[in-house]
Design a protein around this motif. Structure first.
Motif, PDB file in Angstrom:
ATOM      1  N   SER B  69      13.446  27.218  12.994  1.00  0.00           N
ATOM      2  CA  SER B  69      13.910  28.597  12.804  1.00  0.00           C
ATOM      3  C   SER B  69      14.958  29.006  13.833  1.00  0.00           C
ATOM      4  N   ALA B  70      14.793  28.543  15.069  1.00  0.00           N
ATOM      5  CA  ALA B  70      15.716  28.914  16.144  1.00  0.00           C
ATOM      6  C   ALA B  70      16.760  27.818  16.388  1.00  0.00           C
ATOM      7  N   GLU B  71      16.856  26.884  15.445  1.00  0.00           N
ATOM      8  CA  GLU B  71      17.785  25.744  15.557  1.00  0.00           C
ATOM      9  C   GLU B  71      17.579  24.976  16.867  1.00  0.00           C
ATOM     10  N   ARG B  72      16.307  24.932  17.337  1.00  0.00           N
ATOM     11  CA  ARG B  72      15.999  24.145  18.532  1.00  0.00           C
ATOM     12  C   ARG B  72      15.959  22.661  18.210  1.00  0.00           C
ATOM     13  N   PHE B  73      15.631  22.332  16.946  1.00  0.00           N
ATOM     14  CA  PHE B  73      15.635  20.925  16.535  1.00  0.00           C
ATOM     15  C   PHE B  73      15.810  20.816  15.026  1.00  0.00           C
ATOM     16  N   SER B  74      16.239  19.628  14.593  1.00  0.00           N
ATOM     17  CA  SER B  74      16.352  19.319  13.177  1.00  0.00           C
ATOM     18  C   SER B  74      15.900  17.881  12.959  1.00  0.00           C
ATOM     19  N   ILE B  75      15.440  17.604  11.744  1.00  0.00           N
ATOM     20  CA  ILE B  75      14.919  16.277  11.407  1.00  0.00           C
ATOM     21  C   ILE B  75      15.697  15.780  10.192  1.00  0.00           C
ATOM     22  N   VAL B  76      16.267  14.585  10.313  1.00  0.00           N
ATOM     23  CA  VAL B  76      17.196  14.082   9.298  1.00  0.00           C
ATOM     24  C   VAL B  76      16.804  12.666   8.893  1.00  0.00           C
ATOM     25  N   SER B  77      16.806  12.403   7.587  1.00  0.00           N
ATOM     26  CA  SER B  77      16.608  11.042   7.077  1.00  0.00           C
ATOM     27  C   SER B  77      17.976  10.405   6.863  1.00  0.00           C
ATOM     28  N   PHE B  78      18.256   9.343   7.627  1.00  0.00           N
ATOM     29  CA  PHE B  78      19.502   8.578   7.492  1.00  0.00           C
ATOM     30  C   PHE B  78      19.255   7.420   6.546  1.00  0.00           C
ATOM     31  N   VAL B  79      20.005   7.373   5.456  1.00  0.00           N
ATOM     32  CA  VAL B  79      19.810   6.301   4.483  1.00  0.00           C
ATOM     33  C   VAL B  79      21.082   5.452   4.407  1.00  0.00           C
ATOM     34  N   TRP B  80      20.914   4.180   4.753  1.00  0.00           N
ATOM     35  CA  TRP B  80      22.027   3.232   4.801  1.00  0.00           C
ATOM     36  C   TRP B  80      22.024   2.365   3.568  1.00  0.00           C
ATOM     37  N   GLY B  81      23.099   2.426   2.780  1.00  0.00           N
ATOM     38  CA  GLY B  81      23.289   1.435   1.738  1.00  0.00           C
ATOM     39  C   GLY B  81      23.671   0.108   2.384  1.00  0.00           C
ATOM     40  N   GLY B 139      25.021   9.307  28.418  1.00  0.00           N
ATOM     41  CA  GLY B 139      26.078   8.662  27.614  1.00  0.00           C
ATOM     42  C   GLY B 139      25.569   8.475  26.203  1.00  0.00           C
ATOM     43  N   ASP B 140      26.183   9.143  25.239  1.00  0.00           N
ATOM     44  CA  ASP B 140      25.619   9.130  23.876  1.00  0.00           C
ATOM     45  C   ASP B 140      26.677   8.779  22.838  1.00  0.00           C
ATOM     46  N   ILE B 141      27.646   7.923  23.247  1.00  0.00           N
ATOM     47  CA  ILE B 141      28.635   7.443  22.271  1.00  0.00           C
ATOM     48  C   ILE B 141      28.133   6.117  21.701  1.00  0.00           C
ATOM     49  N   HIS B 142      28.004   6.058  20.385  1.00  0.00           N
ATOM     50  CA  HIS B 142      27.559   4.803  19.778  1.00  0.00           C
ATOM     51  C   HIS B 142      28.072   4.671  18.344  1.00  0.00           C
ATOM     52  N   GLN B 143      27.827   3.483  17.806  1.00  0.00           N
ATOM     53  CA  GLN B 143      28.122   3.197  16.402  1.00  0.00           C
ATOM     54  C   GLN B 143      26.879   2.545  15.831  1.00  0.00           C
ATOM     55  N   VAL B 144      26.469   2.994  14.648  1.00  0.00           N
ATOM     56  CA  VAL B 144      25.231   2.492  14.058  1.00  0.00           C
ATOM     57  C   VAL B 144      25.540   1.917  12.691  1.00  0.00           C
ATOM     58  N   ARG B 145      24.893   0.789  12.364  1.00  0.00           N
ATOM     59  CA  ARG B 145      25.121   0.194  11.038  1.00  0.00           C
ATOM     60  C   ARG B 145      23.852  -0.437  10.501  1.00  0.00           C
ATOM     61  N   ASN B 146      23.798  -0.498   9.185  1.00  0.00           N
ATOM     62  CA  ASN B 146      22.705  -1.190   8.507  1.00  0.00           C
ATOM     63  C   ASN B 146      22.729  -2.653   8.940  1.00  0.00           C
ATOM     64  N   ALA B 147      21.576  -3.194   9.327  1.00  0.00           N
ATOM     65  CA  ALA B 147      21.502  -4.606   9.720  1.00  0.00           C
ATOM     66  C   ALA B 147      21.603  -5.530   8.508  1.00  0.00           C
ATOM     67  N   PHE B 148      21.460  -4.948   7.312  1.00  0.00           N
ATOM     68  CA  PHE B 148      21.429  -5.771   6.099  1.00  0.00           C
ATOM     69  C   PHE B 148      22.644  -5.552   5.215  1.00  0.00           C
ATOM     70  N   ALA B 149      23.174  -6.642   4.670  1.00  0.00           N
ATOM     71  CA  ALA B 149      24.312  -6.568   3.752  1.00  0.00           C
ATOM     72  C   ALA B 149      23.844  -6.432   2.312  1.00  0.00           C
ATOM     73  N   ASP B 150      22.531  -6.541   2.097  1.00  0.00           N
ATOM     74  CA  ASP B 150      22.038  -6.578   0.711  1.00  0.00           C
ATOM     75  C   ASP B 150      20.855  -5.657   0.455  1.00  0.00           C
ATOM     76  N   SER B 151      20.506  -4.788   1.416  1.00  0.00           N
ATOM     77  CA  SER B 151      19.383  -3.884   1.139  1.00  0.00           C
ATOM     78  C   SER B 151      19.506  -2.587   1.924  1.00  0.00           C
ATOM     79  N   VAL B 152      18.691  -1.604   1.540  1.00  0.00           N
ATOM     80  CA  VAL B 152      18.730  -0.260   2.115  1.00  0.00           C
ATOM     81  C   VAL B 152      17.919  -0.205   3.401  1.00  0.00           C
ATOM     82  N   SER B 153      18.401   0.534   4.388  1.00  0.00           N
ATOM     83  CA  SER B 153      17.627   0.810   5.600  1.00  0.00           C
ATOM     84  C   SER B 153      17.540   2.316   5.797  1.00  0.00           C
TER      85      SER B 153
END
Ligand SMILES: [Fe+3]
Ligand SMILES: [Fe+3]
Ligand SMILES: [Mg+2]
Lengths: 202, 202
Positions: B69-81, B139-153
């Protein structure tokens, strides 16, 4: 499901209500200051997504719009089909009712010395822009109905809990009661939190 | 849209996280205790509704599950093709990443003396049950990727703000940056708040 033109209006209400509750004010202040916030919210009818404004022929609908993380409050869109009515019921937590569209009648009840329920005064008519307060300490047994037999009415309710989890009661006029939990009509809430396009513009 | 078997698992996480934030703990405690809560949440994969687990061919999806309600936190589902990746980016607020399904690689970056970005160590592989923390101070600079080339993470992210409203940056390897706000992929959130049937049973 269509989205509203102005979801920011509801989001601003949520964050302002959270700020009001931050310092744990007494109930009278929540009802007073929260009532003023609700009055602002319902002063303009441009923010409720259509999906949360749909009546059903069987019964009135209770669409949850937002639940607070700590279940300190919840915001519900009540949608009345023509002629629909609640049973006589209580709440056990504070409540605010803001009339958005159409009109409704709220009839308060009191227990008589003999234990039966008696209507307390005439039914109160709520019209768009009106805010009513509910307090368990002041007596919160009432029955609410659509003022119209031929059109839909919508009121926005704020409760001092996740009302979908509150054990409360419905009553017969003889004063006998039955436990109930009202639940919600919807399995999805509006996402009012995406501010990426409006912030890009600013 | 289908609902999950166990929405109570996410609801319990939200209320526990709100309780953790109640006394405004320092960031280190949020990451430590909140990380333990997230680990509990992702220990069993029975609560994420299918609607928030759907990949899209164009890009990874960010489904908001709950905003405070106070935008103190949010919860997000990241879906990687299959094979999908983020740009190099920062967050500007604390973050927690819990791996739910599949696997992902997170590559941290640091600015060199000359201003360009340099990969810091080897990419970290996150597997189901793993929780990673993000802190702007560390330090919070990063790049994130699906570990799989053939399935969802799928990973579940918690941020110290409504991340759909946070002004942050994407980076090129030469260190140049571009402002962005990530927004959300979904217009509806799961309603995890109806406890009427479970409470009736108890
Ligand atoms: Fe009521
Ligand atoms: Fe990230
Ligand atoms: Mg909250």
């Amino acid at each position: 499901m269509p989205t509203s033109k102005n979801p920011g209006r509801l989001r601003d209400f949520v964050t302002a209500f959270a700020a009001l509750l931050e310092n744990k004010p007494p109930q009278a202040q929540i009802l007073h200051d929260g009532g003023a916030l609700l009055q602002q919210l319902i002063a303009v009818d441009d923010w409720l997504p259509d999906a949360y404004a749909q009546p059903q022929p069987e019964r009135y609908q209770q669409y949850l719009l937002h639940a607070d993380s700590a279940e300190r409050f919840s915001i519900v869109s009540f949608v009345w089909g023509p002629g629909q009515t609640t049973p006589i019921h209580d709440h056990t937590v504070w409540g605010l009712i803001g009339m958005l569209r159409g009109a409704e009648y709220a009839q308060a009840y009191r227990r008589s010395a003999g234990g039966s329920l008696q209507a307390e005064g005439a039914p109160l008519k709520l019209t768009p822009g009106t805010v009513e307060t509910l307090s368990p300490e002041a007596g919160d047994i009432h029955q609410v109905r659509n003022a119209f037999a031929d059109s839909v009415s919508i009121s926005i309710h704020v409760y001092g809990a996740n009302i979908g989890a509150v054990q409360r009661s419905v009553y017969a006029e003889d004063g006998s009661s039955k436990a109930f939990i009202s639940g919600y009509s919807n399995s999805h809430l509006p996402n009012i939190w995406d501010r990426s396009s409006e912030l890009k513009k600013s």
